[in-house]
Design a protein around this motif. Structure first.
Motif, PDB file in Angstrom:
ATOM      1  N   GLU A 128       0.840  -1.192   0.000  1.00  0.00           N
ATOM      2  CA  GLU A 128       0.000   0.000   0.000  1.00  0.00           C
ATOM      3  C   GLU A 128       0.880   1.248   0.000  1.00  0.00           C
ATOM      4  N   TYR A 129       0.498   2.206  -0.838  1.00  0.00           N
ATOM      5  CA  TYR A 129       1.200   3.495  -0.878  1.00  0.00           C
ATOM      6  C   TYR A 129       1.071   4.191   0.475  1.00  0.00           C
ATOM      7  N   TYR A 176       6.117   2.966   1.491  1.00  0.00           N
ATOM      8  CA  TYR A 176       4.913   2.139   1.412  1.00  0.00           C
ATOM      9  C   TYR A 176       4.875   1.187   2.603  1.00  0.00           C
ATOM     10  N   THR A 177       3.726   0.593   2.804  1.00  0.00           N
ATOM     11  CA  THR A 177       3.578  -0.436   3.830  1.00  0.00           C
ATOM     12  C   THR A 177       3.250  -1.761   3.156  1.00  0.00           C
ATOM     13  N   TYR A 178       3.578  -2.841   3.833  1.00  0.00           N
ATOM     14  CA  TYR A 178       3.303  -4.164   3.277  1.00  0.00           C
ATOM     15  C   TYR A 178       3.202  -5.183   4.408  1.00  0.00           C
ATOM     16  N   MET A 179       2.628  -6.301   4.064  1.00  0.00           N
ATOM     17  CA  MET A 179       2.567  -7.443   4.980  1.00  0.00           C
ATOM     18  C   MET A 179       3.162  -8.652   4.270  1.00  0.00           C
ATOM     19  N   GLU A 180       4.054  -9.359   4.957  1.00  0.00           N
ATOM     20  CA  GLU A 180       4.612 -10.564   4.376  1.00  0.00           C
ATOM     21  C   GLU A 180       3.550 -11.658   4.328  1.00  0.00           C
ATOM     22  N   SER A 181       3.714 -12.558   3.400  1.00  0.00           N
ATOM     23  CA  SER A 181       2.700 -13.597   3.171  1.00  0.00           C
ATOM     24  C   SER A 181       2.386 -14.391   4.430  1.00  0.00           C
ATOM     25  N   MET A 182       3.376 -14.624   5.272  1.00  0.00           N
ATOM     26  CA  MET A 182       3.184 -15.443   6.466  1.00  0.00           C
ATOM     27  C   MET A 182       3.150 -14.594   7.740  1.00  0.00           C
ATOM     28  N   GLY A 183       3.027 -13.262   7.577  1.00  0.00           N
ATOM     29  CA  GLY A 183       3.051 -12.413   8.758  1.00  0.00           C
ATOM     30  C   GLY A 183       1.742 -11.682   8.968  1.00  0.00           C
ATOM     31  N   ASP A 184       1.624 -11.053  10.143  1.00  0.00           N
ATOM     32  CA  ASP A 184       0.407 -10.327  10.490  1.00  0.00           C
ATOM     33  C   ASP A 184       0.643  -8.833  10.663  1.00  0.00           C
ATOM     34  N   LYS A 186       2.177  -5.011   9.737  1.00  0.00           N
ATOM     35  CA  LYS A 186       2.572  -4.172   8.618  1.00  0.00           C
ATOM     36  C   LYS A 186       4.007  -3.695   8.806  1.00  0.00           C
ATOM     37  N   LYS A 187       4.738  -3.683   7.725  1.00  0.00           N
ATOM     38  CA  LYS A 187       6.099  -3.185   7.744  1.00  0.00           C
ATOM     39  C   LYS A 187       6.224  -2.053   6.732  1.00  0.00           C
TER      40      LYS A 187
END
Length: 246
Positions: A128-129, A176-184, A186-187
């Motif tokens: 996400e932007y 931007y922010t993101y979530m790893e496929s196996m994580g909960d 946001k980074k």
């Protein structure tokens, strides 16, 4: 209010005031301006009464070509050079910085196009932007202009139209922010992208040069269409400025 907008309005106010004052004929030492007499070193014929004319300090027909160099405020904020080949035609080159704040929404919308997911190796998902920062935004323009003398409206006033080409080089930093496929959780991530846009532009404006010194003031509006980074995208640009003419 944006700083450049304030400065632009201030200059526009000054030019407008000078324009009104200049409606009265300025006759010095026998019918011509001091600058004209000094430039050409000859005695000017006396013109009296209703036939008296205000002589523009610059742009004597027999003395072309002229050069003009100065500053343009607006979009872009630029150093501007103008080569007055003759009474009708001129070439202009502007180099400067775009008013990046005017493009904030556009740059934000381009985030997902600038992102290449295949370059992310950590399984990042749900990107996400978040925000962006323009690190540099440089513009170069070259234009061919056709001038129309409208001294019947005011001595020293000209209209012009023309066409040109614009190059724009922009360097943007995206957060931007993101979530790893196996994580909960946001980074945050960051990338930088460079954009090169170019394309034709149409221009129309007015130029006024009836000051007591060899200065030309102008206001212009440009219409630019991109054919490189985002084909078909277009917008209005322009500004006001002053040039020293020699």
């Amino acid at each position: 209010m944006h700083f450049f907008t304030k400065v632009t309005l201030f200059i526009f106010f000054l030019l407008s005031a000078e324009f009104v004052i200049a409606q009265k004929a300025r006759i010095y030492n026998g019918g011509k301006s001091m600058y004209t007499r000094e430039r050409h070193n000859h005695a000017a014929a006396r013109v009296r009464g209703a036939k008296a004319k205000t002589v523009c300090p610059i742009f004597e027909n027999s003395k072309y070509p002229y050069h003009g160099i100065g500053v343009k405020l607006g979009d872009p904020f630029a150093i501007t050079y103008k080569y007055y080949a003759n009474k009708k035609f001129a070439i202009v080159a502007d180099i400067g910085k775009a008013s990046s704040g005017l493009y904030n929404r556009y740059f934000a919308e381009k985030f997902y196009e600038e992102l290449e997911r295949k370059k992310f190796m950590n399984g990042e998902d749900s990107l996400e932007y978040y925000t962006h920062k323009v690190k540099s935004d440089l513009i170069g323009e070259i234009k061919l202009l056709y001038h129309v003398n409208v001294e019947q409206i005011s001595p020293g006033l000209q209209l012009y139209v023309g066409a040109g080409w614009e190059w724009k080089s922009t360097k943007i930093q995206y957060d931007y922010t993101y979530m790893e496929s196996m994580g909960d959780d946001k980074k945050f991530g960051r990338i930088e992208r460079s954009r090169l846009t170019m394309g034709p532009q149409a221009v129309a404006g007015i130029e006024y040069a009836n000051f007591k010194i060899p200065i030309s003031a102008f206001m212009e509006l440009e219409y630019f269409t991109d054919i490189q980074a985002d084909p078909g995208w277009s917008r209005f640009e322009g500004g006001v400025g002053l040039r020293y003419v020699f």
